[in-house]
Scaffold this active site. Structure first.
Site, mmCIF file in Angstrom:
data_model
loop_
_atom_site.group_PDB
_atom_site.id
_atom_site.type_symbol
_atom_site.label_atom_id
_atom_site.label_comp_id
_atom_site.label_asym_id
_atom_site.label_seq_id
_atom_site.Cartn_x
_atom_site.Cartn_y
_atom_site.Cartn_z
ATOM 1 N N TYR A 1 0.830 -1.201 0.000
ATOM 2 C CA TYR A 1 0.000 0.000 0.000
ATOM 3 C C TYR A 1 0.871 1.260 0.000
ATOM 4 O O TYR A 1 1.855 1.351 0.733
ATOM 5 C CB TYR A 1 -0.942 0.023 1.194
ATOM 6 C CG TYR A 1 -2.057 -1.010 1.128
ATOM 7 C CD1 TYR A 1 -2.339 -1.694 -0.052
ATOM 8 C CD2 TYR A 1 -2.843 -1.299 2.236
ATOM 9 C CE1 TYR A 1 -3.362 -2.633 -0.112
ATOM 10 C CE2 TYR A 1 -3.866 -2.229 2.180
ATOM 11 C CZ TYR A 1 -4.118 -2.898 1.000
ATOM 12 O OH TYR A 1 -5.126 -3.832 0.938
ATOM 13 N N GLU B 1 -20.278 4.069 -9.929
ATOM 14 C CA GLU B 1 -20.601 3.976 -11.348
ATOM 15 C C GLU B 1 -22.058 4.344 -11.585
ATOM 16 O O GLU B 1 -22.902 4.196 -10.694
ATOM 17 C CB GLU B 1 -20.322 2.558 -11.871
ATOM 18 C CG GLU B 1 -18.861 2.152 -11.797
ATOM 19 C CD GLU B 1 -18.609 0.752 -12.335
ATOM 20 O OE1 GLU B 1 -19.538 0.199 -12.992
ATOM 21 O OE2 GLU B 1 -17.513 0.220 -12.116
#
Length: 290
Positions: free
Chosen positions: A49, A211
């Site tokens: 990360y 989305e």
């Protein structure tokens, strides 16, 4: 069987660092106690990360906070070798040799400024992984007290069984949400229940708020009515949908929004009516259940 007790919802740190929110060490030092105050006591990491930087920043923040280690649980993952300024890799690949797993864990411990991980996960399966060698590393790390529990991430049922034949597997972190629910149908969650493997869910809100397509529009329309019915936010309802699955899935929430962190655990108190649970699945699929 698991030896660790994780919080019902886990704080995901993938976006805390330079990959997204770019929190400073000071800001991470504010996030950690905020999570703990709201009963989010488990933090999910991976060595990669922030291109191998987020663990170290979190570790500095944790050390400065003076919070007792036993008040939190730390998860980390290893195995992915990224092409990064911080690693001499020419191509992205995976490494699950015993030496690398041990080195990676010790490096994560140094970065996180802790003596042990509550859970170590193998980040993604590799075609070249050898179960015997993985088991050797896990045994050594457990015997030295450097990890308490061991698990997998993004592994299929057959890949999990390959590893489980050689060493106990307590967790598998998979993509699962109302918009990404294949694990309910392909045997993954069944396998985990049969073998006492606790699932964790990354991206638990799916694509609903990310989305704009026919699926998400159908779901948002339904969620408007469910928010009105239950008087909880749409994100809380979607987390509750996951929590109601009998596999006892643990969602990993990557938010750094203060108000959302303060409301995350509300999902553990909400029980959706069965028809509403199926309505969410129905709108996600775009058709009635089989």
């Amino acid at each position: 069987m698991t030896k660790t007790k994780l919080s019902p919802i886990v704080a995901g740190t993938m976006n805390w660092g330079v990959w997204d929110k770019n929190l400073t060490v000071k800001e991470m030092g504010q996030m950690i106690p905020l999570c703990l105050e709201n009963n989010i006591t488990t933090f999910d990491h991976a060595d990669i990360y922030g291109a191998y930087t987020t663990e170290a920043d979190f570790g500095k923040a944790f050390a400065a906070s003076k919070i007792a280690r036993e008040k939190m649980q730390l998860i980390s993952k290893c195995g992915i070798q990224l092409v990064s300024d911080n690693r001499k890799n020419n191509v992205k690949h995976y490494d699950y040799s015993a030496d690398y797993i041990i080195w990676s864990v010790e490096n994560s411990l140094k970065n996180l400024q802790t003596d042990y991980l509550d859970v170590l996960l193998l980040h993604r399966p590799s075609p070249l992984m050898q179960a015997d060698e993985i088991a050797e590393a896990v045994l050594k790390l457990k015997s030295e007290g450097k990890i308490i529990d061991f698990g997998l991430s993004n592994f299929t049922a057959s890949q999990s069984e390959l590893i489980r034949q050689k060493t106990a597997v307590s967790y598998n972190q998979i993509q699962f949400s109302a918009t990404n629910h294949e694990a309910m149908l392909d045997g993954s969650l069944d396998y985990m229940q049969i073998n006492n493997i606790r699932p964790m869910s990354w991206n638990p809100l799916g694509t609903v708020f990310r989305e704009d397509n026919e699926q998400t529009r159908r779901m948002k329309k339904l969620l408007v009515s469910l928010v009105s019915k239950y008087h909880f936010g749409a994100d809380t309802i979607l987390l509750s949908w996951i929590l109601q699955h009998p596999a006892k899935i643990i969602p990993i929430a990557g938010t750094v929004n203060v108000a959302r962190i303060q409301s995350l655990m509300k999902a553990t108190t909400l029980v959706l009516d069965k028809e509403d649970w199926f309505a969410i699945w129905t709108e996600s699929m775009g058709n009635r259940v089989p």
